[in-house]
Enzyme design. Sequence first.
Site, PDB file in Angstrom:
ATOM      1  N   SER A 117       0.824  -1.204   0.000  1.00  0.00           N
ATOM      2  CA  SER A 117       0.000   0.000   0.000  1.00  0.00           C
ATOM      3  C   SER A 117       0.860   1.256   0.000  1.00  0.00           C
ATOM      4  O   SER A 117       1.926   1.292   0.628  1.00  0.00           O
ATOM      5  CB  SER A 117      -0.899   0.008   1.239  1.00  0.00           C
ATOM      6  OG  SER A 117      -1.540   1.258   1.393  1.00  0.00           O
ATOM      7  N   TYR A 140      -2.732   0.377   9.785  1.00  0.00           N
ATOM      8  CA  TYR A 140      -2.797  -0.330   8.501  1.00  0.00           C
ATOM      9  C   TYR A 140      -1.497  -0.145   7.722  1.00  0.00           C
ATOM     10  O   TYR A 140      -0.880  -1.109   7.259  1.00  0.00           O
ATOM     11  CB  TYR A 140      -3.987   0.181   7.686  1.00  0.00           C
ATOM     12  CG  TYR A 140      -3.971  -0.283   6.250  1.00  0.00           C
ATOM     13  CD1 TYR A 140      -4.201  -1.621   5.930  1.00  0.00           C
ATOM     14  CD2 TYR A 140      -3.721   0.615   5.214  1.00  0.00           C
ATOM     15  CE1 TYR A 140      -4.180  -2.055   4.604  1.00  0.00           C
ATOM     16  CE2 TYR A 140      -3.702   0.193   3.893  1.00  0.00           C
ATOM     17  CZ  TYR A 140      -3.929  -1.134   3.597  1.00  0.00           C
ATOM     18  OH  TYR A 140      -3.901  -1.550   2.288  1.00  0.00           O
ATOM     19  N   LYS A 178     -17.189  -2.185   0.124  1.00  0.00           N
ATOM     20  CA  LYS A 178     -16.219  -1.524   0.996  1.00  0.00           C
ATOM     21  C   LYS A 178     -16.841  -0.443   1.875  1.00  0.00           C
ATOM     22  O   LYS A 178     -16.201   0.039   2.807  1.00  0.00           O
ATOM     23  CB  LYS A 178     -15.082  -0.930   0.157  1.00  0.00           C
ATOM     24  CG  LYS A 178     -14.196  -1.986  -0.479  1.00  0.00           C
ATOM     25  CD  LYS A 178     -13.233  -1.365  -1.502  1.00  0.00           C
ATOM     26  CE  LYS A 178     -12.207  -0.468  -0.869  1.00  0.00           C
ATOM     27  NZ  LYS A 178     -11.106  -1.215  -0.233  1.00  0.00           N
TER      28      LYS A 178
END
Length: 316
Positions: A117, A140, A178
């Site tokens: 990411s 995250y 999502k």
Amino acid sequence: MIIVTGGAGFIGSNIVRALNERSRSDIIVVDVPGDPARLANLAGCEYVDFIDKDDFLAMLDGGTLPGGEVGTVFHEGACSSTTKWDARYMLANNYEYSKKLLHFCMKRGAALLYASSASVYGDGDVFRESCEYEAPLNIYGWSKFLFDQYVRRILPQADCQVAGFRYFNVYGPREQHKGRMASVASHLNDQLTAGDNPRLFAGSDGYADGEQRRDFIHVDDAVAVNLWFMDHPGRRGIFNVGTGRCQSFNEVAQAVIGWHGRGEVEYIPFPDHLQGCYQSYTEADISALRAVGYSAPFMPVETGVPRYLDWLRRHG
């Protein structure tokens, strides 16, 4: 045999469909079966088995998987919430899970193509695959950074292909499950469809209203990168997957407004809970990706957003 973890999710389900378009159906899909909206992403797809994630982890621990030899693993499974602060949960789902899969692939000689990411870069202004530019702002991003670091240490020992993809802001078909973590294009379209004006954050971090800038990449382009690496097993490492060009949230909003033919942007106050943990600017340095031979162009939002909204109209 191909394994796609997170195979009912956003990028994972698009990878499954792209493989089907290549006449590949020898696919094991791994995911959590409890969300009907995710499972709907697999409607019409061809695959040989669906395995619950927990059962799959038990198989990894036992060193056995059904269905014969595994050639490629697309590892898209992760908790992707940037506002979840449970570090133990993130470590188990995004780090330990990935480590087990990496060692499974190394033992079997299977390729591991995994999702990293752009969140690993935090609020920096250089987005290059090098540790001095990496400073995650949330749990995250930290979990993704940890696994990238693990890969860097172990890659010299690996005889198999290992490639990590630092996705920037991916948008496109099959992200409806999502919810609040869906793309800004999805949210703006929902607002206009409901009869409201599209809403963006007011100015922050020195940016004017709606002028915060991100590298927005259509999911078809992200999938194309994955399949190219499967076709080129000698390419290894960690790579940014973005367009290489940042665009403003206002540009995304104008693409959505232009498609609908109506609407005017409204600006809302920047949320207090995002202060200090929000990326107001991202732009992928894709020189490493280009250096290994990936030469396909990427869609700007002026092309990708209408393409996405056309798909949403066709699919209700």
